[in-house]
Scaffold this motif. Sequence first.
Motif, short mmCIF file in Angstrom:
data_model
loop_
_atom_site.label_atom_id
_atom_site.label_comp_id
_atom_site.label_asym_id
_atom_site.label_seq_id
_atom_site.Cartn_x
_atom_site.Cartn_y
_atom_site.Cartn_z
N GLY A 13 -3.35 -8.96 -4.71
CA GLY A 13 -2.08 -8.42 -4.25
C GLY A 13 -0.87 -9.00 -4.97
O GLY A 13 -0.86 -10.17 -5.35
N GLY A 14 0.11 -8.15 -5.10
CA GLY A 14 1.38 -8.61 -5.65
C GLY A 14 2.01 -9.70 -4.79
O GLY A 14 2.78 -10.52 -5.27
N SER A 15 1.63 -9.70 -3.49
CA SER A 15 2.16 -10.73 -2.60
C SER A 15 1.58 -12.11 -2.92
O SER A 15 2.12 -13.12 -2.47
N LYS A 20 7.55 -11.86 -3.52
CA LYS A 20 8.10 -10.53 -3.25
C LYS A 20 9.53 -10.57 -2.72
O LYS A 20 10.17 -9.53 -2.60
N GLY A 53 4.01 -6.32 -6.77
CA GLY A 53 4.84 -7.40 -6.26
C GLY A 53 6.30 -7.29 -6.69
O GLY A 53 6.87 -6.19 -6.69
N ASP A 177 -1.42 -12.21 1.02
CA ASP A 177 -0.80 -13.51 1.34
C ASP A 177 -0.84 -13.84 2.83
O ASP A 177 -0.12 -14.72 3.30
N GLY A 180 -5.49 -11.72 6.82
CA GLY A 180 -6.24 -10.47 7.02
C GLY A 180 -5.35 -9.47 7.71
O GLY A 180 -4.11 -9.57 7.65
N TYR A 182 -3.76 -7.95 10.98
CA TYR A 182 -3.38 -8.37 12.33
C TYR A 182 -2.99 -7.15 13.17
O TYR A 182 -2.79 -6.06 12.63
N ASP A 185 2.58 -7.20 12.07
CA ASP A 185 2.90 -8.07 10.92
C ASP A 185 3.01 -9.53 11.37
O ASP A 185 3.91 -9.89 12.13
N LYS A 187 4.07 -11.99 9.89
CA LYS A 187 5.28 -12.67 9.40
C LYS A 187 6.46 -12.47 10.34
O LYS A 187 7.39 -13.25 10.35
N LEU A 210 0.72 0.65 13.05
CA LEU A 210 1.46 -0.15 12.07
C LEU A 210 2.67 0.60 11.53
O LEU A 210 2.57 1.77 11.16
N ASP A 217 8.76 -2.68 -0.90
CA ASP A 217 7.43 -2.15 -1.23
C ASP A 217 7.44 -0.62 -1.17
O ASP A 217 7.61 -0.04 -0.10
N GLY A 221 2.92 -1.11 1.89
CA GLY A 221 2.48 -2.39 2.47
C GLY A 221 1.10 -2.30 3.09
O GLY A 221 0.22 -1.59 2.59
N LYS A 225 -2.12 0.27 2.49
CA LYS A 225 -3.41 -0.27 2.08
C LYS A 225 -4.53 0.30 2.96
O LYS A 225 -5.54 0.79 2.46
P1 ATP Z 1 1.52 -5.38 -3.65
O1 ATP Z 1 1.67 -3.99 -3.09
O2 ATP Z 1 2.76 -5.88 -4.28
O3 ATP Z 1 0.29 -5.53 -4.46
P2 ATP Z 1 0.05 -6.73 -1.58
O4 ATP Z 1 -1.00 -5.71 -1.77
O5 ATP Z 1 -0.31 -8.13 -1.88
O6 ATP Z 1 1.35 -6.33 -2.38
P3 ATP Z 1 1.58 -5.97 0.72
O7 ATP Z 1 1.55 -4.52 0.34
O8 ATP Z 1 2.86 -6.71 0.57
O9 ATP Z 1 0.48 -6.75 -0.09
O10 ATP Z 1 0.97 -6.14 2.16
C1 ATP Z 1 0.75 -7.43 2.68
C2 ATP Z 1 1.85 -7.73 3.65
O11 ATP Z 1 1.73 -6.83 4.74
C3 ATP Z 1 1.76 -9.10 4.27
O12 ATP Z 1 2.54 -10.01 3.53
C4 ATP Z 1 2.30 -8.89 5.70
O13 ATP Z 1 3.56 -9.49 5.89
C5 ATP Z 1 2.46 -7.38 5.82
N1 ATP Z 1 1.89 -6.80 7.05
C6 ATP Z 1 2.49 -5.82 7.77
N2 ATP Z 1 1.75 -5.49 8.82
C7 ATP Z 1 0.64 -6.28 8.78
C8 ATP Z 1 -0.51 -6.40 9.62
N3 ATP Z 1 -0.67 -5.66 10.70
N4 ATP Z 1 -1.46 -7.29 9.26
C9 ATP Z 1 -1.32 -8.05 8.16
N5 ATP Z 1 -0.24 -7.99 7.34
C10 ATP Z 1 0.74 -7.11 7.63
#
Ligand code: ATP
Length: 267
Positions: A13-15, A20, A53, A177, A180, A182, A185, A187, A210, A217, A221, A225
Amino acid sequence: MSEPRVDTILKIGGSVITDKKGELAAKTDEINRIAEEIQKAHTQDLVVVHGGGSFGHPYAQRYGLKEGFKEESQKVGFSETHHVMTVLNGLVMDALVWHGVQAISITPSSCLITESGRIKDFADVPLKRYLNMGFMPVLYGDAVLDTKLGFTILSGDQLISYLALELRAKRIVVGVDVDGVYESDPKTDSNSKLLKNLTVQDLKELQTKLGKPTSTDVTGGMLGKITELVPAVEQGITVIIVNATKPNLVYKALKGDPVEGTIIRKG
Ligand code: ATP
Ligand code: IP8
């Protein structure tokens, strides 16, 4: 040419590899550590995909690229977005190659076209030949051409699901980051519970719960995913979401060892 079959598709992940909250903020120590874990795992038949990211997302958002071509001034934004992704990819490739991994970068914007944001044509013969020769292809979320929109943003998450199905992978490992998936979020909600085991049905229910990400993003997010992973899980591919900022979790997941995180299975 024999049709290659891979064991694992790994998304970094970019995170994990960037900050980010910043812009063009690479975490080179993290990139190096993950490259070391990939090298140490000696996984055969692995494809790696990394996200955008703080490289791809802020640029894609600034120029409104995901929604497609609307005005000439976006074109330089398309060039910039693709370019910064090649810079991030260069850092990932640097770390992998200098750790002795026979990795080869494959540029999505040069070999695939989407239709309304979905992968339509993927000239994947070189990718498959590289796999047959034992190379490890590395792809990334990118700015790509689109038959209906002119251009758009392709997420690494769409790529992993597509590649897992096309290459008949056994599993997808996703490094983010957080620990898993949740209930919400983690955070912004410190009481949120980690969901250790999920089924396709659970994923579909989660999609409605969600919310959309509030950050820069552009590809959705955690919600984006999950949405992308549904088709792969429906076909029996196991998805393991781990916290790749914690040392050795990517290594353990690649080795097939039990690992803390979220495991998603068909049912
Ligand atoms: P990128 O798209 O840059 O590759 P990534 O794939 O690493 O990034 P994100 O798309 O940023 O990841 O998604 C991960 C983020 O999603 C976490 O940092 C978290 O804060 C957020 N998030 C939102 N809802 C949830 C959830 N229900 N469970 C877990 N994380 C969540
Ligand atoms: O980070 C998006 O890929 P993702 C890539 O995997 C760009 O969603 C260019 C924003």
